[in-house]
Design an enzyme around this catalytic site. Structure first.
Site, PDB file in Angstrom:
ATOM      1  N   HIS A 169      -0.929   0.114 -10.263  1.00 57.09           N
ATOM      2  CA  HIS A 169      -1.579  -0.789  -9.302  1.00 57.09           C
ATOM      3  C   HIS A 169      -2.157  -2.019 -10.010  1.00 57.09           C
ATOM      4  CE1 HIS A 169      -3.546  -0.712  -5.050  1.00 57.09           C
ATOM      5  NE2 HIS A 169      -3.309  -1.953  -5.430  1.00 57.09           N
ATOM      6  N   GLU A 203      -3.495   7.767  -5.431  1.00 54.86           N
ATOM      7  CA  GLU A 203      -3.826   6.994  -6.626  1.00 54.86           C
ATOM      8  C   GLU A 203      -5.160   7.465  -7.200  1.00 54.86           C
ATOM      9  OE1 GLU A 203      -3.612   2.770  -6.025  1.00 54.86           O
ATOM     10  OE2 GLU A 203      -1.600   2.867  -5.165  1.00 54.86           O
ATOM     11  N   ARG A 210       0.850  -1.180   0.000  1.00 56.75           N
ATOM     12  CA  ARG A 210       0.000   0.000   0.000  1.00 56.75           C
ATOM     13  C   ARG A 210       0.889   1.235   0.000  1.00 56.75           C
ATOM     14  NH1 ARG A 210      -3.524  -2.688  -1.636  1.00 56.75           N
ATOM     15  NH2 ARG A 210      -5.666  -2.932  -0.844  1.00 56.75           N
TER      16      ARG A 210
END
Length: 325
Positions: free
Chosen positions: A288, A269, A240
């Protein structure tokens, strides 16, 4: 109340009210597979409150006795659900895919693929300074859960000696050694009397992989002091983005503690186009994608959990809500 009794009561609730709600956040392409799974078990799909909610949104889990996250992350659900709600999550084949991602970038770095792609584009034949095995074969994986363990096994295959860092420091056969993260965060602690465990071999480390979930405890846990212990490492973050602050990473890059960063996750993000990270040649960004969840992963996780519930067993996919994962 025993876990077995709790699971039997949940099974009774499912049989009395066999309803499932798919949250709006469930991928459109997954809905057919999940609907087919539910119907195969006599469960009715509804857009209202249901016994089982498949979602990451607490507002779609109202009244549910069982909530299943279609992803591995539960940071939005865990603090919002009542304590008596069973929360399960999807891991599936994600650890293996993430391990493959890490291994790909480690080998790309070792084999200088960026250089040879550039040479190929300009018809340049330059056999000088060929790739050679690294003079340091240490790798550190911070986070020793399912993702971290799969990464460790992959890195050991290509010759890395892998040390895991975790909160407990509990041994894990996937790693050559596991140490408490607190000792790495406070290196002076290992010098105190009574600490005879193996120490982190920072000088021998070439690769550092962050495989941490998002919890209040992991936010900003990768400190400048921790990175200061390393020298010229390839840092890869697949956990993360909250674990590593952007300014901390930039400082480590500027001082040479990190020679290259491969980031599949970032603090923000999507990453702002104005972020300095986009403009650094020593940073590689991927959006991601290292551990994308497949619909078959979600179906398999639900099938296993339902089987275990009906056997009176707490599902292996049940989240440790007090830990946030």
């Amino acid at each position: 109340m025993t876990s077995e009794l709790t699971m039997h009561r949940l099974d009774g609730t499912l049989r009395a009210s066999p309803t499932v709600r798919l949250g709006d956040d469930v991928e459109p392409g997954w809905r057919d597979a999940l609907t087919a799974w539910a119907r195969s078990h006599g469960l009715e799909i509804t857009d209202r409150d249901a016994t089982l909610a498949i979602t990451t949104r607490p507002d779609h889990a109202n009244g549910a006795a069982w909530v299943h996250s279609p992803y591995a992350g539960i940071e939005h659900l865990a603090p919002a659900l009542p304590g008596d709600v069973l929360l399960t999550r999807t891991t599936g084949t994600m650890p293996e895919r993430i391990a493959e991602y890490v291994l790909a970038w480690v080998l790309a770095d070792r084999w200088q693929t960026a250089r040879y792609l550039a040479d190929s584009a300009t018809a340049t034949w330059d056999p000088s300074d060929p790739p050679v095995p690294p003079d340091r074969n240490g790798a550190v994986v911070i986070g020793t859960g399912a993702m971290g363990s799969a990464i460790a096994r992959a890195l050991r295959v290509v010759g890395h000696r892998v040390t895991g860092l975790s909160r407990s420091g509990r041994p894990d056969d996937a790693f050559d050694a596991v140490l408490p993260l607190a000792r790495a965060l406070d290196p002076a602690d290992s010098e105190r009397p009574g600490h005879d465990e193996a120490r982190l071999d920072a000088p021998g480390t070439d690769v550092v992989v962050l495989a941490l979930p998002h919890t209040p405890q992991t936010a900003g846990v990768i400190t400048p002091e921790l990175l200061q212990t390393f020298d010229g490492v390839h840092l890869i973050n697949i956990g993360r983005g909250s674990a590593l602050r952007t300014d901390t990473l930039l400082h480590a890059l500027d001082t040479g503690r990190v020679r290259h960063a491969t980031l599949d996750v970032t603090e923000q993000e999507p990453l702002d186009p104005a972020s300095l990270l986009w403009r650094r040649p020593d940073v590689t960004i991927t959006p991601h994608i290292s551990g994308l969840t497949l619909p078959s992963d979600v179906v398999a996780a639900l099938e296993e959990a339902l089987t275990q519930i009906r056997a009176g067993v707490r599902p292996t996919s049940a989240a440790a809500r007090e830990r946030g994962y």
